[in-house]
Design an enzyme around this catalytic site. Structure first.
Site, PDB file in Angstrom:
ATOM      1  N   ARG A 193      52.434  47.507 111.832  1.00 41.29           N
ATOM      2  CA  ARG A 193      51.458  48.422 112.859  1.00 41.29           C
ATOM      3  C   ARG A 193      50.755  49.212 112.022  1.00 41.29           C
ATOM      4  O   ARG A 193      50.172  49.868 112.666  1.00 41.29           O
ATOM      5  CB  ARG A 193      52.631  49.018 113.566  1.00 41.29           C
TER       6      ARG A 193
ATOM      7  N   ARG B 144      60.704  52.163 131.059  1.00 36.05           N
ATOM      8  CA  ARG B 144      60.972  52.806 129.852  1.00 36.05           C
ATOM      9  C   ARG B 144      60.426  54.091 129.796  1.00 36.05           C
ATOM     10  O   ARG B 144      59.433  54.591 130.353  1.00 36.05           O
ATOM     11  CB  ARG B 144      60.070  51.942 128.927  1.00 36.05           C
TER      12      ARG B 144
ATOM     13  N   LYS C  69      52.670  41.555 124.597  1.00 31.85           N
ATOM     14  CA  LYS C  69      53.587  40.646 123.376  1.00 31.85           C
ATOM     15  C   LYS C  69      54.785  40.226 123.904  1.00 31.85           C
ATOM     16  O   LYS C  69      55.288  39.147 123.465  1.00 31.85           O
ATOM     17  CB  LYS C  69      53.376  41.850 122.258  1.00 31.85           C
TER      18      LYS C  69
ATOM     19  N   ARG D  21      49.879  56.447 122.905  1.00 30.28           N
ATOM     20  CA  ARG D  21      50.267  55.066 122.161  1.00 30.28           C
ATOM     21  C   ARG D  21      48.925  54.192 121.594  1.00 30.28           C
ATOM     22  O   ARG D  21      48.963  53.652 120.712  1.00 30.28           O
ATOM     23  CB  ARG D  21      51.230  54.069 122.616  1.00 30.28           C
TER      24      ARG D  21
ATOM     25  N   ARG E   9      55.321  48.641 134.395  1.00 27.08           N
ATOM     26  CA  ARG E   9      56.228  47.450 133.897  1.00 27.08           C
ATOM     27  C   ARG E   9      57.443  48.069 134.244  1.00 27.08           C
ATOM     28  O   ARG E   9      57.938  49.184 134.336  1.00 27.08           O
ATOM     29  CB  ARG E   9      56.042  47.734 132.331  1.00 27.08           C
TER      30      ARG E   9
HETATM   31  P1  AP5 Z   1      54.516  43.524 127.897  1.00 28.14           P
HETATM   32  O1  AP5 Z   1      54.735  42.002 127.733  1.00 28.14           O
HETATM   33  O2  AP5 Z   1      55.868  44.355 128.141  1.00 28.14           O
HETATM   34  O3  AP5 Z   1      53.684  44.232 126.885  1.00 28.14           O
HETATM   35  P2  AP5 Z   1      53.800  44.527 125.217  1.00 28.14           P
HETATM   36  O4  AP5 Z   1      52.429  44.075 124.626  1.00 28.14           O
HETATM   37  O5  AP5 Z   1      55.014  44.041 124.679  1.00 28.14           O
HETATM   38  O6  AP5 Z   1      53.835  46.235 125.385  1.00 28.14           O
HETATM   39  P3  AP5 Z   1      54.627  47.218 124.528  1.00 28.14           P
HETATM   40  O7  AP5 Z   1      54.453  48.406 125.311  1.00 28.14           O
HETATM   41  O8  AP5 Z   1      56.246  46.875 124.814  1.00 28.14           O
HETATM   42  O9  AP5 Z   1      54.049  47.374 123.308  1.00 28.14           O
HETATM   43  P4  AP5 Z   1      54.348  48.611 122.403  1.00 28.14           P
HETATM   44  O10 AP5 Z   1      53.666  47.791 121.088  1.00 28.14           O
HETATM   45  O11 AP5 Z   1      53.750  49.603 122.601  1.00 28.14           O
HETATM   46  O12 AP5 Z   1      55.872  48.699 122.501  1.00 28.14           O
HETATM   47  P5  AP5 Z   1      57.110  48.473 121.106  1.00 28.14           P
HETATM   48  O13 AP5 Z   1      58.294  48.246 121.830  1.00 28.14           O
HETATM   49  O14 AP5 Z   1      56.595  47.633 120.042  1.00 28.14           O
HETATM   50  O15 AP5 Z   1      53.641  43.658 129.211  1.00 28.14           O
HETATM   51  C1  AP5 Z   1      53.399  44.938 129.656  1.00 28.14           C
HETATM   52  C2  AP5 Z   1      53.345  44.849 131.004  1.00 28.14           C
HETATM   53  O16 AP5 Z   1      52.173  44.049 131.723  1.00 28.14           O
HETATM   54  C3  AP5 Z   1      54.392  43.982 131.726  1.00 28.14           C
HETATM   55  O17 AP5 Z   1      55.081  44.479 132.973  1.00 28.14           O
HETATM   56  C4  AP5 Z   1      54.001  42.692 131.983  1.00 28.14           C
HETATM   57  O18 AP5 Z   1      54.876  41.987 133.081  1.00 28.14           O
HETATM   58  C5  AP5 Z   1      52.498  42.885 132.381  1.00 28.14           C
HETATM   59  N1  AP5 Z   1      51.864  41.668 131.916  1.00 28.14           N
HETATM   60  C6  AP5 Z   1      51.854  41.281 130.373  1.00 28.14           C
HETATM   61  N2  AP5 Z   1      50.939  40.084 130.609  1.00 28.14           N
HETATM   62  C7  AP5 Z   1      50.061  40.075 131.664  1.00 28.14           C
HETATM   63  C8  AP5 Z   1      49.147  39.616 131.972  1.00 28.14           C
HETATM   64  N3  AP5 Z   1      48.603  38.581 131.311  1.00 28.14           N
HETATM   65  N4  AP5 Z   1      48.298  39.986 133.253  1.00 28.14           N
HETATM   66  C9  AP5 Z   1      49.012  40.900 133.976  1.00 28.14           C
HETATM   67  N5  AP5 Z   1      49.925  41.630 133.840  1.00 28.14           N
HETATM   68  C10 AP5 Z   1      50.560  41.282 132.433  1.00 28.14           C
HETATM   69  O19 AP5 Z   1      56.950  49.901 120.357  1.00 28.14           O
HETATM   70  C11 AP5 Z   1      57.574  51.068 121.195  1.00 28.14           C
HETATM   71  C12 AP5 Z   1      57.477  52.323 120.527  1.00 28.14           C
HETATM   72  O20 AP5 Z   1      58.621  51.891 119.215  1.00 28.14           O
HETATM   73  C13 AP5 Z   1      56.069  52.742 119.691  1.00 28.14           C
HETATM   74  O21 AP5 Z   1      55.365  53.253 120.516  1.00 28.14           O
HETATM   75  C14 AP5 Z   1      56.644  53.307 118.404  1.00 28.14           C
HETATM   76  O22 AP5 Z   1      57.052  54.580 118.359  1.00 28.14           O
HETATM   77  C15 AP5 Z   1      57.948  52.607 117.744  1.00 28.14           C
HETATM   78  N6  AP5 Z   1      57.741  51.486 117.067  1.00 28.14           N
HETATM   79  C16 AP5 Z   1      57.818  49.998 117.184  1.00 28.14           C
HETATM   80  N7  AP5 Z   1      57.540  49.081 116.298  1.00 28.14           N
HETATM   81  C17 AP5 Z   1      56.946  50.112 115.262  1.00 28.14           C
HETATM   82  C18 AP5 Z   1      56.609  49.905 114.038  1.00 28.14           C
HETATM   83  N8  AP5 Z   1      56.618  48.451 113.364  1.00 28.14           N
HETATM   84  N9  AP5 Z   1      56.309  50.940 113.141  1.00 28.14           N
HETATM   85  C19 AP5 Z   1      56.592  52.177 113.571  1.00 28.14           C
HETATM   86  N10 AP5 Z   1      57.059  52.464 114.982  1.00 28.14           N
HETATM   87  C20 AP5 Z   1      57.339  51.429 115.725  1.00 28.14           C
END
Ligand code: AP5
Length: 213
Positions: free
Chosen positions: A88, A160, A13, A171, A127
């Site tokens: 979410r 991270r 994402k 997660r 990552r």
């Molecule tokens: P990346 O693009 O970083 O993946 P992502 O989908 O953004 O993953 P996240 O781990 O950031 O998502 P998340 O939803 O768990 O975290 P968030 O910050 O929202 O890609 C990942 C890796 O793969 C990278 O190294 C990239 O280079 C590689 N890659 C990408 N595409 C690829 C491909 N096609 N092929 C190969 N490699 C690839 O949330 C974190 C925490 O915050 C949550 O756990 C929760 O505690 C809290 N939180 C956030 N939002 C909320 C909410 N709305 N409500 C409650 N809690 C929340």
């Protein structure tokens, strides 16, 4: 353009959000990034959010929904925005739906990035992120030119704290039980585009552009 990016942890994402911002210029609103900024600055919100994030749990809705509503009511979101990581769960989706309806705003697309579950842990744990500019890399799939150094600003790359195997597994469980039901929710609303996120990063973006065309 009003878009939601949906998908499990490590689906890509954030990676695709950067491509979408470069191409379409919409403000990128990542609840994860907002929480991490607050943690770094040591705010009250950051202290509360950190407890949940470190355990791989969702931050409570009452800390999350209001901050998103207030962010999308800002001037730069008048012509569009991209939500990454929100909603979410069904409660957050209903909250957003009510807010958008009351403000006469319609969602254009929910981009749902689908990735085979066995790839997610490797993606998240490999990552690396630039502490300074936030650029995202992967030690295997998208390495920086110089090991541990950001291509964009030459700062050190970091991992991270929630990108370890145990927390990523938690997660993923939370995603399956709380977030995945949103795929049906938005399918019923006829706004979803399912994107094959197992492909190469550039190919995934080609498919996203086609869905947004
Ligand atoms: P990346 O693009 O970083 O993946 P992502 O989908 O953004 O993953 P996240 O781990 O950031 O998502 P998340 O939803 O768990 O975290 P968030 O910050 O929202 O890609 C990942 C890796 O793969 C990278 O190294 C990239 O280079 C590689 N890659 C990408 N595409 C690829 C491909 N096609 N092929 C190969 N490699 C690839 O949330 C974190 C925490 O915050 C949550 O756990 C929760 O505690 C809290 N939180 C956030 N939002 C909320 C909410 N709305 N409500 C409650 N809690 C929340």
């Amino acid at each position: 353009m009003k878009i939601i990016l949906l998908g499990p942890p490590g689906a890509g994402k954030g990676t695709q959000a950067a491509n979408i911002v470069d191409t379409y210029g919409v403000p990128h609103i990542s609840t994860g990034d907002i929480f991490r900024k607050n943690i770094k600055e040591g705010t009250e919100l950051g202290k509360k959010a950190q407890e949940y994030i470190n355990q791989g749990k969702l931050v409570p809705d009452e800390l999350t929904c209001g901050l998103v509503a207030s962010r999308i009511s800002e001037d730069d979101c008048k012509d569009g925005f991209m939500l990454d990581g929100f909603p979410r769960n069904i409660f957050q989706a209903e909250y957003l739906n009510k807010y958008l309806t009351e403000n006469n705003v319609a969602l254009d697309k929910v981009i749902n990035i689908e990735v085979d579950s066995e790839l997610l842990i490797e993606r998240a744990c490999g990552r690396r992120i630039c502490k300074n500019c936030g650029a995202t890399y992967h030690i295997k799939f998208n390495p920086s030119k110089k090991d541990g150094i950001c291509d964009v600003c030459q700062s050190a790359l970091t991992q991270r704290p929630d990108d370890n195997e145990e927390t990523v597994s938690q997660r993923i469980q939370v995603y399956l039980s709380e977030t995945k039901p949103l795929v049906d929710y938005y399918t019923e609303k006829n706004v979803i585009a399912n994107i094959n996120g197992n492909q190469d990063i550039n190919k995934v973006f080609e498919d996203i552009k086609a869905a947004l065309a």
